[in-house]
Enzyme design. Sequence first.
Site, PDB file in Angstrom:
ATOM      1  N   HIS A  31     -19.128 -45.879  15.543  1.00  0.00           N
ATOM      2  CA  HIS A  31     -19.709 -44.918  14.600  1.00  0.00           C
ATOM      3  C   HIS A  31     -20.327 -45.672  13.432  1.00  0.00           C
ATOM      4  CE1 HIS A  31     -16.998 -41.543  16.039  1.00  0.00           C
ATOM      5  NE2 HIS A  31     -16.246 -42.568  16.358  1.00  0.00           N
ATOM      6  N   TYR A  32     -21.167 -44.977  12.661  1.00  0.00           N
ATOM      7  CA  TYR A  32     -21.371 -45.427  11.278  1.00  0.00           C
ATOM      8  C   TYR A  32     -20.707 -44.422  10.353  1.00  0.00           C
ATOM      9  CZ  TYR A  32     -25.775 -42.549  10.894  1.00  0.00           C
ATOM     10  OH  TYR A  32     -26.724 -41.564  10.864  1.00  0.00           O
ATOM     11  N   THR A  33     -20.398 -44.898   9.128  1.00  0.00           N
ATOM     12  CA  THR A  33     -19.673 -44.023   8.201  1.00  0.00           C
ATOM     13  C   THR A  33     -20.584 -42.937   7.636  1.00  0.00           C
ATOM     14  OG1 THR A  33     -20.060 -45.739   6.533  1.00  0.00           O
ATOM     15  CG2 THR A  33     -17.865 -45.661   7.548  1.00  0.00           C
ATOM     16  N   GLU A  83     -15.321 -47.396  12.930  1.00  0.00           N
ATOM     17  CA  GLU A  83     -16.337 -46.972  11.965  1.00  0.00           C
ATOM     18  C   GLU A  83     -16.995 -48.210  11.370  1.00  0.00           C
ATOM     19  OE1 GLU A  83     -17.539 -44.089  10.858  1.00  0.00           O
ATOM     20  OE2 GLU A  83     -16.132 -42.575  11.603  1.00  0.00           O
ATOM     21  N   HIS A 143     -21.146 -42.792  19.143  1.00  0.00           N
ATOM     22  CA  HIS A 143     -20.789 -41.391  18.940  1.00  0.00           C
ATOM     23  C   HIS A 143     -21.873 -40.467  19.494  1.00  0.00           C
ATOM     24  CE1 HIS A 143     -18.819 -38.357  15.907  1.00  0.00           C
ATOM     25  NE2 HIS A 143     -18.573 -38.056  17.159  1.00  0.00           N
ATOM     26  N   ASP A 200     -25.079 -41.280  15.193  1.00  0.00           N
ATOM     27  CA  ASP A 200     -24.525 -42.599  14.898  1.00  0.00           C
ATOM     28  C   ASP A 200     -24.005 -43.312  16.147  1.00  0.00           C
ATOM     29  OD1 ASP A 200     -22.421 -40.509  14.795  1.00  0.00           O
ATOM     30  OD2 ASP A 200     -21.076 -42.087  14.101  1.00  0.00           O
TER      31      ASP A 200
HETATM   32 ZN   LIG Z   1     -19.432 -40.769  14.242  1.00  0.00          ZN
END
Ligand SMILES: [Zn+2]
Length: 287
Positions: free
Chosen positions: A62-64, A127, A169, A179
Amino acid sequence: MSSGSFASVGLGSKRHRALPIPGASATMKAFTPDSSIASDVIPSPNFGDRNDSRAPDMILLHYTGMPDVEGAIARLCTAGTEVSAHYVVLEDGRIVQCVPEAKRAWHAGVAYWAGEEDINSCSIGVEVVNRGHDWGYPEFPLRQIAAVIALCRGIMLRRKVPSHRVLGHSDVAPSRKMDPGEKFPWHSLANSGVGHWVQPTAIVRGQPLKLGTVGDDVLKLQQGLARYGYGVPVSGTYDGTTMQVVTAFQRHFRPLRVDGIADHSTLTTLQALLANLSPGANVAAAG
Ligand SMILES: [Zn+2]
């Protein structure tokens, strides 16, 4: 560390800013990190047991998607937000663990991959700190990517995660999520043995499949995406869901153009990926 509010192991933090410690975490028991390269533990209360004691065999990246790292970590580690992840990888390469790998962290939400819907039970959530599309979407620093690679290599080895189950994600929730996005260097990860990837074929002129197209070629595209693991209707009609899935596919595997249109390059890159899967790798339930 004198505060005792989180465990700091390994990396000295003199030249780093201190990490934020949400109030709730101060009372939570720290644990020993599963990864030897995690420098800090900031325990999150947001986790449960993996359903049916499912052993994780997927890594979900993911990215935050938040303007600053303090806010992102606070969100992941505060009771009531109902979100968490096993690891957070900072831009400077530090790795923080928030949930023990044995537990079910809450990062995937409504999702699907290769016949499964409870992605939180089968995955380890990572993340990667990045502001995301809503906040300018900066490049991922190499130092951060090197840390992601090292972390994932360890998880893959310890948990026997196959390459084709290192996913974004957006792959498992294409209608809701973007993301880690098209700037995430999946090719660099693959060059280091993390994830399944082939060089995308060149973009050329031709008649693409797109929203509204009906026929056998669309059916074949959908069958291919479904066989790879995506949650896509196999109907022969290029509908909105198909377009979202093609967009997610492009973000991961053909990032040069992300438009939801299945051009020749998108179709042949998918074929190459499928041909390149190790025998018996999939998995996907039809539809
Ligand atoms: Zn995500």
